[in-house]
Design a protein around this motif. Structure first.
Motif, PDB file in Angstrom:
ATOM      1  N   LEU A 105       0.655  -1.341  -0.032  1.00  0.00           N
ATOM      2  CA  LEU A 105       0.062  -0.075  -0.056  1.00  0.00           C
ATOM      3  C   LEU A 105       0.891   1.101  -0.024  1.00  0.00           C
ATOM      4  N   ALA A 106       1.938   1.255   0.738  1.00  0.00           N
ATOM      5  CA  ALA A 106       2.938   2.327   0.925  1.00  0.00           C
ATOM      6  C   ALA A 106       3.505   2.554  -0.480  1.00  0.00           C
ATOM      7  N   ASP A 107       4.098   1.860  -1.284  1.00  0.00           N
ATOM      8  CA  ASP A 107       4.513   1.713  -2.704  1.00  0.00           C
ATOM      9  C   ASP A 107       3.141   2.476  -3.567  1.00  0.00           C
ATOM     10  N   THR A 108       2.243   1.636  -3.510  1.00  0.00           N
ATOM     11  CA  THR A 108       0.997   2.175  -4.278  1.00  0.00           C
ATOM     12  C   THR A 108       0.658   3.562  -4.144  1.00  0.00           C
ATOM     13  N   VAL A 109       0.389   4.132  -2.908  1.00  0.00           N
ATOM     14  CA  VAL A 109       0.035   5.353  -2.612  1.00  0.00           C
ATOM     15  C   VAL A 109       1.218   6.439  -3.033  1.00  0.00           C
ATOM     16  N   ARG A 110       2.511   5.994  -2.854  1.00  0.00           N
ATOM     17  CA  ARG A 110       3.463   7.043  -3.149  1.00  0.00           C
ATOM     18  C   ARG A 110       3.688   7.057  -4.442  1.00  0.00           C
ATOM     19  N   THR A 111       3.500   6.185  -5.407  1.00  0.00           N
ATOM     20  CA  THR A 111       3.761   6.289  -6.858  1.00  0.00           C
ATOM     21  C   THR A 111       2.413   6.346  -7.545  1.00  0.00           C
ATOM     22  N   PHE A 112       1.437   6.825  -7.020  1.00  0.00           N
ATOM     23  CA  PHE A 112       0.109   7.281  -7.514  1.00  0.00           C
ATOM     24  C   PHE A 112       0.152   8.605  -8.001  1.00  0.00           C
ATOM     25  N   GLU A 113       0.400   8.855  -9.472  1.00  0.00           N
ATOM     26  CA  GLU A 113       0.794  10.165  -9.930  1.00  0.00           C
ATOM     27  C   GLU A 113      -0.305  11.496  -9.381  1.00  0.00           C
ATOM     28  N   PRO A 114      -1.637  11.327  -9.319  1.00  0.00           N
ATOM     29  CA  PRO A 114      -2.422  12.359  -9.075  1.00  0.00           C
ATOM     30  C   PRO A 114      -2.291  12.800  -7.557  1.00  0.00           C
ATOM     31  N   LEU A 115      -2.059  11.709  -6.829  1.00  0.00           N
ATOM     32  CA  LEU A 115      -1.608  12.205  -5.259  1.00  0.00           C
ATOM     33  C   LEU A 115      -0.375  12.912  -5.112  1.00  0.00           C
ATOM     34  N   THR A 116       0.798  12.389  -5.682  1.00  0.00           N
ATOM     35  CA  THR A 116       1.932  12.913  -5.597  1.00  0.00           C
ATOM     36  C   THR A 116       2.091  14.177  -6.175  1.00  0.00           C
ATOM     37  N   ARG A 117       1.268  14.331  -7.251  1.00  0.00           N
ATOM     38  CA  ARG A 117       1.270  15.646  -7.997  1.00  0.00           C
ATOM     39  C   ARG A 117       0.870  16.653  -6.986  1.00  0.00           C
ATOM     40  N   PHE A 118      -0.571  16.457  -6.363  1.00  0.00           N
ATOM     41  CA  PHE A 118      -1.162  17.085  -5.161  1.00  0.00           C
ATOM     42  C   PHE A 118      -0.353  17.575  -4.080  1.00  0.00           C
ATOM     43  N   VAL A 119       0.651  16.623  -3.826  1.00  0.00           N
ATOM     44  CA  VAL A 119       1.410  16.946  -2.608  1.00  0.00           C
ATOM     45  C   VAL A 119       2.540  17.908  -3.044  1.00  0.00           C
ATOM     46  N   ALA A 120       3.056  17.749  -4.184  1.00  0.00           N
ATOM     47  CA  ALA A 120       4.052  18.412  -4.706  1.00  0.00           C
ATOM     48  C   ALA A 120       3.729  19.912  -4.970  1.00  0.00           C
ATOM     49  N   GLU A 121       2.602  20.138  -5.196  1.00  0.00           N
ATOM     50  CA  GLU A 121       2.188  21.489  -5.873  1.00  0.00           C
ATOM     51  C   GLU A 121       2.154  22.377  -4.494  1.00  0.00           C
ATOM     52  N   ASP A 122       1.717  21.737  -3.397  1.00  0.00           N
ATOM     53  CA  ASP A 122       1.535  22.623  -2.091  1.00  0.00           C
ATOM     54  C   ASP A 122       1.949  21.584  -0.979  1.00  0.00           C
ATOM     55  N   PRO A 123       3.314  21.491  -0.704  1.00  0.00           N
ATOM     56  CA  PRO A 123       3.670  20.274   0.334  1.00  0.00           C
ATOM     57  C   PRO A 123       2.997  20.515   1.697  1.00  0.00           C
ATOM     58  N   GLU A 124       3.036  21.596   2.150  1.00  0.00           N
ATOM     59  CA  GLU A 124       2.648  21.763   3.582  1.00  0.00           C
ATOM     60  C   GLU A 124       1.060  21.584   3.501  1.00  0.00           C
ATOM     61  N   TYR A 125       0.331  22.131   2.504  1.00  0.00           N
ATOM     62  CA  TYR A 125      -1.209  21.947   2.590  1.00  0.00           C
ATOM     63  C   TYR A 125      -1.397  20.462   2.281  1.00  0.00           C
ATOM     64  N   GLY A 126      -0.581  19.696   1.144  1.00  0.00           N
ATOM     65  CA  GLY A 126      -0.683  18.260   1.220  1.00  0.00           C
ATOM     66  C   GLY A 126      -0.649  17.575   2.262  1.00  0.00           C
ATOM     67  N   LEU A 127       0.521  17.885   2.994  1.00  0.00           N
ATOM     68  CA  LEU A 127       0.816  16.947   4.137  1.00  0.00           C
ATOM     69  C   LEU A 127      -0.303  17.002   5.097  1.00  0.00           C
ATOM     70  N   ARG A 128      -1.101  18.512   5.343  1.00  0.00           N
ATOM     71  CA  ARG A 128      -1.768  18.602   6.337  1.00  0.00           C
ATOM     72  C   ARG A 128      -3.178  17.530   6.071  1.00  0.00           C
ATOM     73  N   VAL A 129      -3.399  17.591   4.664  1.00  0.00           N
ATOM     74  CA  VAL A 129      -4.671  16.889   4.307  1.00  0.00           C
ATOM     75  C   VAL A 129      -4.220  15.296   4.656  1.00  0.00           C
ATOM     76  N   LEU A 130      -2.974  14.937   4.307  1.00  0.00           N
ATOM     77  CA  LEU A 130      -2.839  13.484   4.338  1.00  0.00           C
ATOM     78  C   LEU A 130      -2.382  12.919   5.570  1.00  0.00           C
ATOM     79  N   THR A 131      -1.592  13.825   6.502  1.00  0.00           N
ATOM     80  CA  THR A 131      -1.140  13.381   7.786  1.00  0.00           C
ATOM     81  C   THR A 131      -1.323  13.969   9.254  1.00  0.00           C
ATOM     82  N   SER A 132      -2.681  14.919   8.869  1.00  0.00           N
ATOM     83  CA  SER A 132      -3.159  15.498  10.252  1.00  0.00           C
ATOM     84  C   SER A 132      -4.353  15.349  10.468  1.00  0.00           C
TER      85      SER A 132
END
Length: 206
Positions: A105-132
């Motif tokens: 699952l970790a590999d699948t999530v980390r390599t899913f392009e729409p998700l990695t793109r979302f986090v890369a565009e605004d890392p602080e906001y992306g991490l707030r959505v995913l990890t808080s």
């Protein structure tokens, strides 16, 4: 309609005279589609496209982060279903199965392009959505991990299952998104190894 009048565009999701629950699901369906397309999820545009008021969206979800969190969780939940369905055919005890599935699952999530793109565009906001606690993602990941850990028969009874699930999810986040958090490359393999150590310690195995 006269020649001087313009017809308003039809909503992308018909919401009129529809019970609240299906409308809510339709909103997330549309937000999910936009997310996969790389389109920004704007609450005003989302409300207009669904034929409802912006205030209704905020009453239902409270914030844009929560809407995106629901979308992200749908992506992760679908990945969990696929991973577990494939792994069900592989022999092994529940502890090994959980660690194996967590790593996949970790590999699948980390390599899913729409998700990695979302986090890369605004890392602080992306991490707030995913990890808080701002959204549903982290809490539901902990729920999933706790439910699978509870199936392990030789888990030390002194251990609170949800505490262990919380530690596992946080360790996973730290390694999967390490490029955003510390600048190190993402390391799903290390996440899996650390989770294996935690589960081994909790079951008294090596």
């Amino acid at each position: 309609m006269t020649s001087g009048e313009r017809q308003s565009p039809a909503p992308e999701v018909a919401a009129t005279d529809t019970p609240a629950k299906p409308v809510r699901e339709a909103v997330i369906d549309l937000a999910h589609r936009w997310f996969l397309e790389g389109r920004r999820i704007d609450m005003q545009q989302l409300a207009r496209a669904c034929g409802i008021g912006r205030a209704t969206l905020y009453r239902w979800w409270g914030s844009r982060e929560v809407v995106i969190g629901e979308v992200v969780w749908r992506i992760i939940a679908e990945a969990i279903d696929r991973v577990e369905a494939r792994d069900a055919r592989v022999p092994g005890d529940p502890a090994r199965r959980f660690v194996r599935n967590f790593g996949t699952l970790a590999d699948t999530v980390r390599t899913f392009e729409p998700l990695t793109r979302f986090v890369a565009e605004d890392p602080e906001y992306g991490l707030r959505v995913l990890t808080s606690g701002y959204t549903v993602v982290q809490g539901r990941m902990i729920d999933w991990a706790a439910s699978r850990l509870a199936e392990i028969p030789d888990l030390d009874p002194r251990i609170e299952v949800r505490d262990l699930a919380y530690a596992i999810v946080r360790v996973g986040e730290a390694f999967v998104w390490s490029d955003i958090i510390t600048g190190d490359p993402p390391q799903s393999g290390k996440a899996t190894a650390m989770v294996s150590l935690l589960v081994s310690a909790a079951t008294g195995t090596r």
